[in-house]
Design a protein around this motif. Sequence first.
Motif, short mmCIF file in Angstrom:
data_model
loop_
_atom_site.label_atom_id
_atom_site.label_comp_id
_atom_site.label_asym_id
_atom_site.label_seq_id
_atom_site.Cartn_x
_atom_site.Cartn_y
_atom_site.Cartn_z
N ARG A 226 7.35 -60.52 -13.24
CA ARG A 226 7.02 -60.79 -11.84
C ARG A 226 7.11 -62.29 -11.53
NH1 ARG A 226 1.92 -57.20 -11.80
NH2 ARG A 226 2.76 -55.18 -11.26
N LYS A 227 6.54 -63.10 -12.44
CA LYS A 227 6.55 -64.55 -12.20
C LYS A 227 7.97 -65.11 -12.31
CE LYS A 227 4.11 -68.81 -12.98
NZ LYS A 227 2.99 -69.49 -13.58
N LEU A 228 8.79 -64.57 -13.22
CA LEU A 228 10.19 -65.00 -13.31
C LEU A 228 10.89 -64.77 -11.98
CD1 LEU A 228 11.73 -63.75 -16.70
CD2 LEU A 228 11.60 -66.11 -15.90
N LYS A 229 10.71 -63.56 -11.43
CA LYS A 229 11.37 -63.20 -10.16
C LYS A 229 10.88 -64.07 -9.01
CE LYS A 229 12.34 -58.39 -11.36
NZ LYS A 229 12.01 -56.97 -11.09
N LYS A 230 9.60 -64.38 -9.00
CA LYS A 230 9.02 -65.18 -7.92
C LYS A 230 9.42 -66.65 -8.05
CE LYS A 230 4.62 -66.31 -5.74
NZ LYS A 230 3.17 -66.18 -5.79
N THR A 231 9.41 -67.17 -9.28
CA THR A 231 9.68 -68.59 -9.50
C THR A 231 11.16 -68.92 -9.40
OG1 THR A 231 7.76 -68.61 -10.99
CG2 THR A 231 9.22 -70.51 -11.09
N TYR A 232 12.00 -67.99 -9.85
CA TYR A 232 13.45 -68.21 -9.85
C TYR A 232 14.15 -67.05 -9.14
CZ TYR A 232 11.73 -71.21 -13.58
OH TYR A 232 11.03 -72.13 -14.30
N ILE B 216 17.91 -65.99 -9.64
CA ILE B 216 18.39 -65.50 -10.94
C ILE B 216 17.92 -64.05 -11.12
CG2 ILE B 216 18.30 -65.85 -13.45
CD1 ILE B 216 17.75 -68.83 -12.86
N SER B 217 18.87 -63.16 -11.43
CA SER B 217 18.50 -61.75 -11.61
C SER B 217 17.71 -61.59 -12.91
CB SER B 217 19.73 -60.86 -11.62
OG SER B 217 20.56 -61.16 -12.72
N VAL B 218 16.87 -60.57 -12.94
CA VAL B 218 16.05 -60.28 -14.11
C VAL B 218 16.31 -58.84 -14.54
CG1 VAL B 218 13.70 -60.14 -15.05
CG2 VAL B 218 14.25 -61.90 -13.35
N ALA B 219 16.65 -58.67 -15.80
CA ALA B 219 16.86 -57.33 -16.36
C ALA B 219 15.86 -57.10 -17.48
CB ALA B 219 18.28 -57.21 -16.90
N GLU B 220 15.41 -55.87 -17.61
CA GLU B 220 14.53 -55.50 -18.72
C GLU B 220 15.30 -54.55 -19.62
OE1 GLU B 220 10.25 -54.77 -17.62
OE2 GLU B 220 11.16 -54.78 -15.62
N ILE B 221 15.06 -54.69 -20.93
CA ILE B 221 15.75 -53.84 -21.89
C ILE B 221 14.77 -53.41 -22.97
CG2 ILE B 221 16.62 -55.75 -23.29
CD1 ILE B 221 19.29 -54.01 -23.40
N ASP B 222 14.90 -52.19 -23.40
CA ASP B 222 14.05 -51.61 -24.45
C ASP B 222 14.08 -52.50 -25.69
OD1 ASP B 222 12.82 -50.04 -26.38
OD2 ASP B 222 14.08 -48.28 -26.03
N GLU B 223 12.90 -52.91 -26.14
CA GLU B 223 12.84 -53.77 -27.32
C GLU B 223 12.26 -53.06 -28.55
OE1 GLU B 223 10.34 -57.20 -26.60
OE2 GLU B 223 8.58 -56.07 -27.23
N GLU C 114 22.65 -67.06 -15.22
CA GLU C 114 22.99 -65.99 -14.28
C GLU C 114 21.91 -64.91 -14.28
OE1 GLU C 114 26.00 -62.41 -14.93
OE2 GLU C 114 27.04 -64.28 -14.47
N THR C 115 21.42 -64.58 -15.48
CA THR C 115 20.47 -63.48 -15.64
C THR C 115 19.44 -63.81 -16.71
OG1 THR C 115 22.25 -61.90 -15.13
CG2 THR C 115 20.28 -60.99 -16.16
#
Length: 137
Positions: A76-82, A85-92, A50-51
């Motif tokens: 960017r490539k995740l968003k373009k290739t898939y 599927i939503s992409v979230a970023e989180i502080d690591e 899902e994400t």
Amino acid sequence: MRIMAFDYGTKRIGIAVTDPLQIIATALTTIHPTEIWSFITDYLQREEIETFVVGKPLQMDGSDSESAQHVLGFVRKLKKTYPEISVAEIDERFTSKMASAVIAQSGKKKSKRQEKGLVDTVSAVIILQSYMQKKEY
């Protein structure tokens, strides 16, 4: 549907996933960045995601770290290739230190605790757990 998290690095990528009900975060593997796209494509043939959650490397002041540009390219490539599927970023911040502490507390031998791949995979689990906790609110 599952959530997949990445601790992206230029040498290794730690990967974690949830169960289909999105209750439990589990370490999946650590792979070389050159293998990531075929790995994800193969995984998506077996499981629904899902994400995607990607750890965002930040400095203590909240600004991007030096490695942030590599992570941005990956996102960017995740968003373009898939695109479905939503992409979230989180502080690591601190995930590697937290992962090392978790591994040390697990009773693993020192040689096992120092495996960087294990640290990356556990870091991906911590990133995924952080996302899941934020999502609950």
